[in-house]
Design a protein around this motif. Sequence first.
Motif, PDB file in Angstrom:
ATOM      1  N   ARG A  40       1.113  -0.954   0.066  1.00  0.00           N
ATOM      2  CA  ARG A  40       0.062   0.004  -0.435  1.00  0.00           C
ATOM      3  C   ARG A  40       1.118   1.123   0.226  1.00  0.00           C
ATOM      4  O   ARG A  40       1.800   1.557   1.097  1.00  0.00           O
ATOM      5  N   ILE A  41       0.443   2.391  -0.923  1.00  0.00           N
ATOM      6  CA  ILE A  41       1.324   3.386  -1.114  1.00  0.00           C
ATOM      7  C   ILE A  41       1.096   4.787   0.867  1.00  0.00           C
ATOM      8  O   ILE A  41      -0.352   4.631   0.727  1.00  0.00           O
ATOM      9  N   MET A  42       2.016   4.663   0.970  1.00  0.00           N
ATOM     10  CA  MET A  42       2.096   5.819   2.652  1.00  0.00           C
ATOM     11  C   MET A  42       2.287   6.822   2.002  1.00  0.00           C
ATOM     12  O   MET A  42       2.917   7.794   1.339  1.00  0.00           O
ATOM     13  N   GLY A  50       1.148  12.359  -6.485  1.00  0.00           N
ATOM     14  CA  GLY A  50       1.327  10.842  -5.362  1.00  0.00           C
ATOM     15  C   GLY A  50       2.325   9.940  -5.144  1.00  0.00           C
ATOM     16  O   GLY A  50       2.238   9.380  -5.253  1.00  0.00           O
ATOM     17  N   GLU A  51       3.397  10.493  -6.522  1.00  0.00           N
ATOM     18  CA  GLU A  51       4.624   9.715  -5.925  1.00  0.00           C
ATOM     19  C   GLU A  51       4.696   9.954  -4.664  1.00  0.00           C
ATOM     20  O   GLU A  51       5.359  10.714  -3.731  1.00  0.00           O
ATOM     21  N   PRO A  52       5.252   8.338  -4.383  1.00  0.00           N
ATOM     22  CA  PRO A  52       5.606   8.467  -2.886  1.00  0.00           C
ATOM     23  C   PRO A  52       6.913   9.078  -2.517  1.00  0.00           C
ATOM     24  O   PRO A  52       8.205   8.409  -3.392  1.00  0.00           O
ATOM     25  N   PHE A  53       6.881  10.000  -1.761  1.00  0.00           N
ATOM     26  CA  PHE A  53       8.463  10.166  -0.898  1.00  0.00           C
ATOM     27  C   PHE A  53       9.758   9.332  -0.536  1.00  0.00           C
ATOM     28  O   PHE A  53       8.998   7.832   0.269  1.00  0.00           O
ATOM     29  N   ILE A  54      10.665   8.721  -1.073  1.00  0.00           N
ATOM     30  CA  ILE A  54      11.800   7.678  -0.604  1.00  0.00           C
ATOM     31  C   ILE A  54      11.513   8.303   1.658  1.00  0.00           C
ATOM     32  O   ILE A  54      11.717   7.434   2.299  1.00  0.00           O
ATOM     33  N   SER A  55      11.697   9.619   1.662  1.00  0.00           N
ATOM     34  CA  SER A  55      11.784   9.869   3.060  1.00  0.00           C
ATOM     35  C   SER A  55      10.699   9.865   3.942  1.00  0.00           C
ATOM     36  O   SER A  55       9.824  10.889   3.153  1.00  0.00           O
ATOM     37  N   THR A  56      10.885   9.372   4.569  1.00  0.00           N
ATOM     38  CA  THR A  56       9.187   9.121   5.199  1.00  0.00           C
ATOM     39  C   THR A  56       9.340  10.449   6.053  1.00  0.00           C
ATOM     40  O   THR A  56       8.128  10.586   7.125  1.00  0.00           O
ATOM     41  N   THR A  57      10.294  11.530   6.794  1.00  0.00           N
ATOM     42  CA  THR A  57       9.954  12.538   7.370  1.00  0.00           C
ATOM     43  C   THR A  57       9.653  13.470   6.801  1.00  0.00           C
ATOM     44  O   THR A  57       9.320  14.349   7.666  1.00  0.00           O
ATOM     45  N   SER A  58       9.568  13.738   5.903  1.00  0.00           N
ATOM     46  CA  SER A  58       9.442  15.199   5.238  1.00  0.00           C
ATOM     47  C   SER A  58       7.977  15.169   5.233  1.00  0.00           C
ATOM     48  O   SER A  58       7.085  14.055   4.986  1.00  0.00           O
ATOM     49  N   GLY A 114     -12.642   6.901  -0.320  1.00  0.00           N
ATOM     50  CA  GLY A 114     -12.391   7.475   0.291  1.00  0.00           C
ATOM     51  C   GLY A 114     -11.518   8.657   1.612  1.00  0.00           C
ATOM     52  O   GLY A 114     -11.984   9.635   2.287  1.00  0.00           O
ATOM     53  N   ASP A 115      -9.889   7.685   1.861  1.00  0.00           N
ATOM     54  CA  ASP A 115      -9.662   8.614   2.064  1.00  0.00           C
ATOM     55  C   ASP A 115      -8.428   9.168   1.225  1.00  0.00           C
ATOM     56  O   ASP A 115      -7.250   9.984   1.812  1.00  0.00           O
ATOM     57  N   THR A 235       4.001   2.458 -10.756  1.00  0.00           N
ATOM     58  CA  THR A 235       5.731   2.047 -10.579  1.00  0.00           C
ATOM     59  C   THR A 235       6.117   2.976  -9.417  1.00  0.00           C
ATOM     60  O   THR A 235       6.091   4.473  -9.458  1.00  0.00           O
ATOM     61  N   VAL A 236       6.646   2.358  -8.811  1.00  0.00           N
ATOM     62  CA  VAL A 236       7.429   2.715  -7.804  1.00  0.00           C
ATOM     63  C   VAL A 236       8.354   3.451  -7.765  1.00  0.00           C
ATOM     64  O   VAL A 236       9.635   1.853  -7.945  1.00  0.00           O
ATOM     65  N   LYS A 237       9.688   4.044  -7.555  1.00  0.00           N
ATOM     66  CA  LYS A 237      10.830   4.315  -7.518  1.00  0.00           C
ATOM     67  C   LYS A 237      11.407   3.797  -5.860  1.00  0.00           C
ATOM     68  O   LYS A 237      11.242   4.683  -5.063  1.00  0.00           O
ATOM     69  N   LEU A 238      11.886   2.602  -6.165  1.00  0.00           N
ATOM     70  CA  LEU A 238      12.763   2.365  -5.200  1.00  0.00           C
ATOM     71  C   LEU A 238      14.628   2.817  -4.721  1.00  0.00           C
ATOM     72  O   LEU A 238      15.171   2.701  -5.642  1.00  0.00           O
TER      73      LEU A 238
END
Length: 238
Positions: A40-42, A50-58, A114-115, A235-238
């Motif tokens: 799940r994209i967090m 909607g691209e997820p950021f690698i840094s979870t603190t930003s 819904g979210d 597709t998510v860059k990891l």
Amino acid sequence: MLGSIIDILFPPVCPACEKAVRDKGKPLCASCEAGFSAIRIMRPICAVCGEPFISTTSGEHTCGPCLEQTPPFAMARSVYSYAGAALDAIHRFKYSNHLILAPAFADMLLRAVGDMPFPDMDVIVPVPLHAGKLRQRGFNQSLLICRGIAKKLKVDLSYDNLVRAKATLPQVNLKAAERAKNLTGAFALRFAPAFKGKRITIVDDVYTTGATIKECSKVLKKAGAEVYALTLARTVKL
Ligand SMILES: [Zn+2]
Ligand SMILES: [Zn+2]
């Protein structure tokens, strides 16, 4: 009563693995649900694409590419990374005609939407396939997913206004810049005034480089619509 008798005689099998029994009220079995939950994209994600950021603190902000060039959609969101359980299921759905997954995918999108900060929609539009591709595959995977969503949300489903005007090369072998070029002018509206002033959600199974969604969004925006993009996976860059 009849429903529970049918459940006992024919236990509802999970449409993803076809092995386990699916949980009541859930689209998949517990093990497949867990597989999807893991990808799940967090947050944090780009507030626009909607691209997820690698840094979870930003915190949530707009990503570099969206700042550089404002996308033609107001917002794009995907539920899962295109990996693991989602990759397997989408492949089976599209390339092995495992169409039994369509209601499960619609359900996953409905639960997730819904979210998402999407406003109320006027119209849902699946990404169209070219007529030749449609004949070859026999179905438009995005349309199958859209049917369940439109019905549940009581929103109009439009599948014959936005059309694929020209056949394009398969995107899969192309690089990002080539993908965008390959799709230029690929989509058109049969009757543009029908979408003027409408809030439209464009739906596809996968967001890869975003070239397809962006090209469709351009056409819809030009007709005077506000466009939101919803895809099951990206597709998510990891
Ligand atoms: Zn399963
Ligand atoms: Zn972005």
